[in-house]
Each structure stands twice: as C-alpha cells, then as structure tokens.
Design a protein around this motif. Structure first.
Motif, PDB file in Angstrom:
ATOM      1  N   THR A 299       0.857  -1.187   0.000  1.00 10.27           N
ATOM      2  CA  THR A 299       0.000   0.000   0.000  1.00 10.27           C
ATOM      3  C   THR A 299       0.891   1.234   0.000  1.00 10.27           C
ATOM      4  O   THR A 299       2.115   1.122  -0.057  1.00 10.27           O
TER       5      THR A 299
ATOM      6  N   CYS B  41     -20.385  -0.919  13.956  1.00  7.37           N
ATOM      7  CA  CYS B  41     -20.081   0.520  13.939  1.00  7.37           C
ATOM      8  C   CYS B  41     -21.253   1.379  14.418  1.00  7.37           C
ATOM      9  O   CYS B  41     -21.064   2.528  14.804  1.00  7.37           O
TER      10      CYS B  41
ATOM     11  N   ARG C 255      -4.657  -5.816   2.515  1.00  2.66           N
ATOM     12  CA  ARG C 255      -4.553  -4.350   2.405  1.00  2.66           C
ATOM     13  C   ARG C 255      -5.915  -3.677   2.224  1.00  2.66           C
ATOM     14  O   ARG C 255      -6.069  -2.486   2.463  1.00  2.66           O
TER      15      ARG C 255
ATOM     16  N   VAL D 124      -5.862  -1.298   6.627  1.00  2.00           N
ATOM     17  CA  VAL D 124      -5.463   0.119   6.686  1.00  2.00           C
ATOM     18  C   VAL D 124      -6.593   1.008   7.230  1.00  2.00           C
ATOM     19  O   VAL D 124      -6.370   2.188   7.502  1.00  2.00           O
TER      20      VAL D 124
ATOM     21  N   PHE E  47      -8.816   0.637   9.971  1.00  2.00           N
ATOM     22  CA  PHE E  47      -9.362   0.611  11.331  1.00  2.00           C
ATOM     23  C   PHE E  47      -8.333   0.966  12.411  1.00  2.00           C
ATOM     24  O   PHE E  47      -7.125   0.861  12.181  1.00  2.00           O
TER      25      PHE E  47
ATOM     26  N   MET F 155     -14.795  -7.713   3.985  1.00  2.00           N
ATOM     27  CA  MET F 155     -15.633  -6.594   3.547  1.00  2.00           C
ATOM     28  C   MET F 155     -15.590  -6.412   2.041  1.00  2.00           C
ATOM     29  O   MET F 155     -14.541  -6.538   1.419  1.00  2.00           O
TER      30      MET F 155
ATOM     31  N   PHE G 216     -19.545   1.144   0.878  1.00  2.00           N
ATOM     32  CA  PHE G 216     -19.484   2.592   0.646  1.00  2.00           C
ATOM     33  C   PHE G 216     -20.806   3.098   0.064  1.00  2.00           C
ATOM     34  O   PHE G 216     -21.393   4.073   0.525  1.00  2.00           O
TER      35      PHE G 216
ATOM     36  N   ALA H  74     -23.579   2.952   2.536  1.00  2.00           N
ATOM     37  CA  ALA H  74     -23.361   3.876   3.658  1.00  2.00           C
ATOM     38  C   ALA H  74     -23.874   5.271   3.313  1.00  2.00           C
ATOM     39  O   ALA H  74     -24.623   5.873   4.096  1.00  2.00           O
TER      40      ALA H  74
ATOM     41  N   HIS I  90     -20.354   8.682  12.266  1.00  2.00           N
ATOM     42  CA  HIS I  90     -19.413   7.577  12.393  1.00  2.00           C
ATOM     43  C   HIS I  90     -18.257   7.836  11.438  1.00  2.00           C
ATOM     44  O   HIS I  90     -18.457   8.252  10.299  1.00  2.00           O
TER      45      HIS I  90
ATOM     46  N   ARG J 173     -14.433  10.226   2.621  1.00  2.00           N
ATOM     47  CA  ARG J 173     -15.299  10.375   1.439  1.00  2.00           C
ATOM     48  C   ARG J 173     -16.757  10.049   1.769  1.00  2.00           C
ATOM     49  O   ARG J 173     -17.664  10.611   1.169  1.00  2.00           O
TER      50      ARG J 173
ATOM     51  N   ASN K  37     -11.091   4.170  11.507  1.00  2.00           N
ATOM     52  CA  ASN K  37     -12.430   3.715  11.895  1.00  2.00           C
ATOM     53  C   ASN K  37     -12.326   2.909  13.189  1.00  2.00           C
ATOM     54  O   ASN K  37     -11.769   1.813  13.198  1.00  2.00           O
TER      55      ASN K  37
ATOM     56  N   MET L   6     -23.342   3.873  10.673  1.00  2.00           N
ATOM     57  CA  MET L   6     -23.779   2.677   9.937  1.00  2.00           C
ATOM     58  C   MET L   6     -22.686   1.622  10.060  1.00  2.00           C
ATOM     59  O   MET L   6     -21.500   1.954  10.145  1.00  2.00           O
TER      60      MET L   6
HETATM   61  N1  ACO Z   1      -3.453   0.186  -0.855  1.00  2.00           N
HETATM   62  C1  ACO Z   1      -3.304   0.185  -2.174  1.00  2.00           C
HETATM   63  N2  ACO Z   1      -4.232  -0.325  -3.014  1.00  2.00           N
HETATM   64  C2  ACO Z   1      -5.333  -0.840  -2.462  1.00  2.00           C
HETATM   65  C3  ACO Z   1      -5.548  -0.869  -1.078  1.00  2.00           C
HETATM   66  C4  ACO Z   1      -4.545  -0.341  -0.259  1.00  2.00           C
HETATM   67  N3  ACO Z   1      -4.650  -0.317   1.077  1.00  2.00           N
HETATM   68  N4  ACO Z   1      -6.732  -1.451  -0.830  1.00  2.00           N
HETATM   69  C5  ACO Z   1      -7.265  -1.763  -2.011  1.00  2.00           C
HETATM   70  N5  ACO Z   1      -6.424  -1.410  -3.015  1.00  2.00           N
HETATM   71  C6  ACO Z   1      -6.583  -1.579  -4.432  1.00  2.00           C
HETATM   72  C7  ACO Z   1      -7.602  -2.639  -4.783  1.00  2.00           C
HETATM   73  O1  ACO Z   1      -6.978  -3.914  -4.760  1.00  2.00           O
HETATM   74  C8  ACO Z   1      -7.998  -2.227  -6.180  1.00  2.00           C
HETATM   75  O2  ACO Z   1      -7.022  -2.681  -7.074  1.00  2.00           O
HETATM   76  P1  ACO Z   1      -7.457  -3.321  -8.486  1.00  2.00           P
HETATM   77  O3  ACO Z   1      -8.232  -2.248  -9.181  1.00  2.00           O
HETATM   78  O4  ACO Z   1      -6.140  -3.653  -9.107  1.00  2.00           O
HETATM   79  O5  ACO Z   1      -8.286  -4.502  -8.126  1.00  2.00           O
HETATM   80  C9  ACO Z   1      -7.896  -0.722  -6.149  1.00  2.00           C
HETATM   81  O6  ACO Z   1      -7.116  -0.401  -5.003  1.00  2.00           O
HETATM   82  C10 ACO Z   1      -9.229   0.009  -6.036  1.00  2.00           C
HETATM   83  O7  ACO Z   1      -9.988  -0.622  -5.063  1.00  2.00           O
HETATM   84  P2  ACO Z   1     -11.459  -0.203  -4.792  1.00  2.00           P
HETATM   85  O8  ACO Z   1     -12.063  -1.187  -3.847  1.00  2.00           O
HETATM   86  O9  ACO Z   1     -12.146   0.081  -6.078  1.00  2.00           O
HETATM   87  O10 ACO Z   1     -11.225   1.201  -4.066  1.00  2.00           O
HETATM   88  P3  ACO Z   1     -12.302   2.191  -3.527  1.00  2.00           P
HETATM   89  O11 ACO Z   1     -12.163   3.483  -4.191  1.00  2.00           O
HETATM   90  O12 ACO Z   1     -13.659   1.572  -3.483  1.00  2.00           O
HETATM   91  O13 ACO Z   1     -11.816   2.389  -2.033  1.00  2.00           O
HETATM   92  C11 ACO Z   1     -12.308   1.626   0.187  1.00  2.00           C
HETATM   93  C12 ACO Z   1     -11.744   1.276  -1.160  1.00  2.00           C
HETATM   94  C13 ACO Z   1     -11.459   2.707   0.828  1.00  2.00           C
HETATM   95  C14 ACO Z   1     -12.304   0.392   1.065  1.00  2.00           C
HETATM   96  C15 ACO Z   1     -13.749   2.156   0.017  1.00  2.00           C
HETATM   97  O14 ACO Z   1     -14.503   1.287  -0.790  1.00  2.00           O
HETATM   98  C16 ACO Z   1     -14.456   2.329   1.330  1.00  2.00           C
HETATM   99  O15 ACO Z   1     -14.099   3.141   2.139  1.00  2.00           O
HETATM  100  N6  ACO Z   1     -15.553   1.611   1.578  1.00  2.00           N
HETATM  101  C17 ACO Z   1     -16.269   1.693   2.806  1.00  2.00           C
HETATM  102  C18 ACO Z   1     -15.776   0.657   3.702  1.00  2.00           C
HETATM  103  C19 ACO Z   1     -15.836   1.031   5.146  1.00  2.00           C
HETATM  104  O16 ACO Z   1     -15.681   2.142   5.543  1.00  2.00           O
HETATM  105  N7  ACO Z   1     -16.089   0.016   5.973  1.00  2.00           N
HETATM  106  C20 ACO Z   1     -16.039   0.199   7.354  1.00  2.00           C
HETATM  107  C21 ACO Z   1     -17.138  -0.446   8.058  1.00  2.00           C
HETATM  108  S1  ACO Z   1     -18.693   0.087   7.506  1.00  2.00           S
HETATM  109  C22 ACO Z   1     -18.803   1.614   7.936  1.00  2.00           C
HETATM  110  O17 ACO Z   1     -18.152   1.939   8.876  1.00  2.00           O
HETATM  111  C23 ACO Z   1     -19.686   2.498   7.209  1.00  2.00           C
END
Ligand code: ACO
Length: 324
Positions: free
Chosen positions: A30, A114, A153, A157, A159, A214, A220, A223, A251, A256, A281, A311
């Motif tokens: 990452t 959460c 990854r 990253v 939590f 997840m 996302f 949410a 929360h 974003r 988080n 959420m």
């Molecule tokens: N570092 C580098 N690259 C990464 C990482 C990382 N830590 N994590 C994922 N990637 C890569 C993926 O493998 C993917 O690569 P690929 O295109 O080659 O397959 C690329 O980055 C894009 O991944 P996406 O999943 O499309 O990225 P997105 O823009 O959706 O962001 C994220 C991911 C940050 C997890 C986002 O979807 C998110 O925040 N979702 C909400 C999840 C959340 O907050 N959950 C917590 C509990 S629920 C709640 O609290 C509401």
C-alpha cells in the motif's frame, strides 16, 4: 412534565501507540498516498498487547464520569457497545462495571458493530424515559486490531482502536422546555447484507475468532444512501432542516463517506466533526470519541443541536438527535 436524558459528561481514551500509514507500507502493498486519497486516514491508535477492550472502556468511562462529577456507585445502568469483547462471555460491560467500582444496577453489552454506540445510547435513553433508570454510562469501545487480517490491504489500513463514553442523567422538565437532551433516536437493520461486512469466525461458526471481511465498494455505496436517509428521518421527525443543526457527528469510516453524506444533505463540511484522519475507523467508539473531542475543545457548546449518525455491519444504521 416530561422525562429526558441529558448528556452530562463525555469521555475518551486512545491507546498510546500510533501506527502511521508509512508503518503499514512495511506490512502490506500500500502507500500513504493511496490511503489518504481513498479514506482521508493518516494514522490510527493501536492497543498494546496487554490492553483489552475493557481496559480502553474503563479509561473512557472514568473520564466521562469525572467530567460529569458522578461516581460509579451512582450509576443504575452501564452499556458497552462493542464487536470486539474481551471474552465470548461474560459481557465486557460486567468487567468494566467491576473495574469502575459500580456495585449496583445492570451492565450489559450491545452489538451493532459501527452503529453500536447509537444503539446503546438509544437503549439507555429509553430506559431513562420509561423511568427505570436515572443515571447511565454508555461506552463504545473496540480493539478492531485483534480481528483484522494484517495481510489484507483492503481492510487492515482502515481501522483503529479506542473508546468513547457519555454519562446520561434523567431530568424532568415541563413540556414547554423539553427540547433538551436526547430528543430522538432512530435505529435500523437489514440482515440481508450480512455478506458485505462480517467476521469469518466466532463461537458457533468455527474454532477461530475470525477476521473482518468486507466488500468495500458496496459498503461505501450503501453507507452514503443509508446515512443520508437516517439523517433526513431524524430531521423530519423533529420538524427541522439541516440549517437548524449546529454539528453533525458522524461515524468515522472514511472521509469520502462523510463528505458524500454532507453533500447529499447540503450540510456545510465545517460543521461536520472529523476524526477519521487521526483515529481511522474505531467502529462503536468513533461517534463518542468524535463527540468528546468537539465538546472538550469547545466547538460543541451547551444548547447546540447535535446530530449523531452511524452505519455498520449487519447492516445496522441509526441516528440520535441531542440538544447539548
Ligand atoms: N493500498 C493500495 N491499493 C489498495 C488498497 C490499499 N490499502 N486497498 C485496495 N487497493 C486496491 C484494490 O486492490 C484495487 O485494485 P485493483 O483495481 O487492481 O483490483 C484498487 O485499489 C481500487 O480498489 P477499490 O475497492 O475500487 O477502491 P475504492 O475506491 O472503493 O476504495 C475503500 C476502497 C477505501 C475500502 C472504500 O470502498 C471504502 O471506504 N468503503 C467503505 C468501507 C468502510 O468504511 N467500511 C467500514 C465499516 S462500515 C462503515 O463503517 C460504514
């Protein structure tokens, strides 16, 4: 006369150890830039090996009690919202109860991931409104570092660990002045979304504690929609518009998501309390941690109308509207 729950003290605790994005780069593929851009997170606090969820909860609970000027013996109710309890049983709340020196009343855990703090606050508020309880301590505490897959990854990253707390006190007031304290709570869940955010272990589903799994993109999407809906629901139920709210305390999952929800509601970003950059988080701890920070640094003042929302896994989601 009408009975309301007043928030008379907030508390917070974050473990000493800070893990930066740079440190995570040494563990998984990452980058600081990716984490910042996609989530707004720059660092998170991680519990020491000998610190359990109950230890974090006790620190936040003590802080809230001392700021409220209330002793543990005065408490009738203690609720700990957590998805990372010390043990399968007994509840983390009973361990916290003993450590705080609370000898009467009832203590139990609530599990809504959460959204846990909002569910716990709503539960305590209903006990107070019904006249069963006069003084309650509500804590959100988590050690998510223990259920993360540190090789994934996509999730590790996002939590951090921590605990936040509030003390609620019953107050009887004439109907005409009943606009103080917890004004409304709204809770929702929809178990059909289990597979988008869950832990792949636990007492009756295997021998392991399990790891958080997840579908980030799907979570996302849901949410932003659910959080905007639940904020709308709270405003409509109280005949308010976003302009009437001084502070939104959401929360803290992802910057974003916070911005997307605020934009959807036409709510100014400078009235949104943000801690996700420093705490990441912290699940059930995130709302009370953010509330405590903004109360203690003087942003949230007495009389302010504050909307809490969250959420989480389940899915679960909810809101609490509070006149401080
Ligand atoms: N570092 C580098 N690259 C990464 C990482 C990382 N830590 N994590 C994922 N990637 C890569 C993926 O493998 C993917 O690569 P690929 O295109 O080659 O397959 C690329 O980055 C894009 O991944 P996406 O999943 O499309 O990225 P997105 O823009 O959706 O962001 C994220 C991911 C940050 C997890 C986002 O979807 C998110 O925040 N979702 C909400 C999840 C959340 O907050 N959950 C917590 C509990 S629920 C709640 O609290 C509401």
């Amino acid at each position: 006369m009408i009975r309301r729950s007043l928030i008379v003290g907030c508390g917070a605790y974050l473990p000493e150890r800070i893990v930066t994005n740079e440190e995570l780069v040494t563990r998984v593929d990452t980058s600081d830039e990716w984490i910042r851009e996609r989530t707004g997170i720059t660092q998170r606090h991680i519990a020491a090996d000998d610190q359990k969820t109950s230890d974090l909860a006790v620190m936040a609970g003590r802080d809230a009690l001392s700021r409220a000027g209330i002793s543990a013996e005065q408490l009738d109710l203690l609720i700990v919202a957590t998805a990372t309890p010390d043990n399968t049983f007994p509840s983390t709340a009973t361990k916290v109860q003993a450590q705080l020196g609370m000898t009467g009343g009832a203590a139990f855990d609530i599990q809504a991931v959460c959204s846990g703090f909002i569910f716990a606050l709503a539960t305590a508020d209903n006990f107070i409104r019904s006249g069963t309880v006069k003084t309650a301590l509500v804590i959100g505490a988590e050690t998510f570092s223990r259920i993360l897959d540190w090789n994934d990854r996509n999730t590790c990253v996002l939590f951090g660990d921590g605990a936040g707390a509030v003390v609620l006190k019953a107050a009887d007031m004439p109907n005409s002045t009943a606009e103080l304290g917890v004004l409304s709570t709204h809770l929702h869940s929809d178990g059909r979304y289990h597979d988008l955010l869950y832990v792949d272990g636990g007492p009756s589903s295997g021998q392991t504690v399990g790891h958080l799994r997840m579908e980030g993109k799907e979570v996302f999407r849901h949410a932003v929609v659910n959080l905007a809906k639940v904020v709308d629901e709270a405003l409509t139920a109280n005949n308010l518009t976003p302009k009437d709210i001084q502070w939104l305390v959401p929360h803290q999952a992802n910057r974003r998501i916070l911005e997307g929800t605020a934009r959807k509601l036409n709510f100014p970003l400078d009235q949104v309390v943000v801690t996700v950059d420093r705490h990441a988080n912290t699940s059930a701890a995130s709302v009370p941690l953010a509330l405590a920070e903004a109360v203690h640094d003087g942003r949230i003042k007495q009389g302010d109308l504050v909307l809490l929302e969250a959420m989480g896994g389940g899915f679960t989601w909810g809101s609490a509207l509070v006149r401080m």
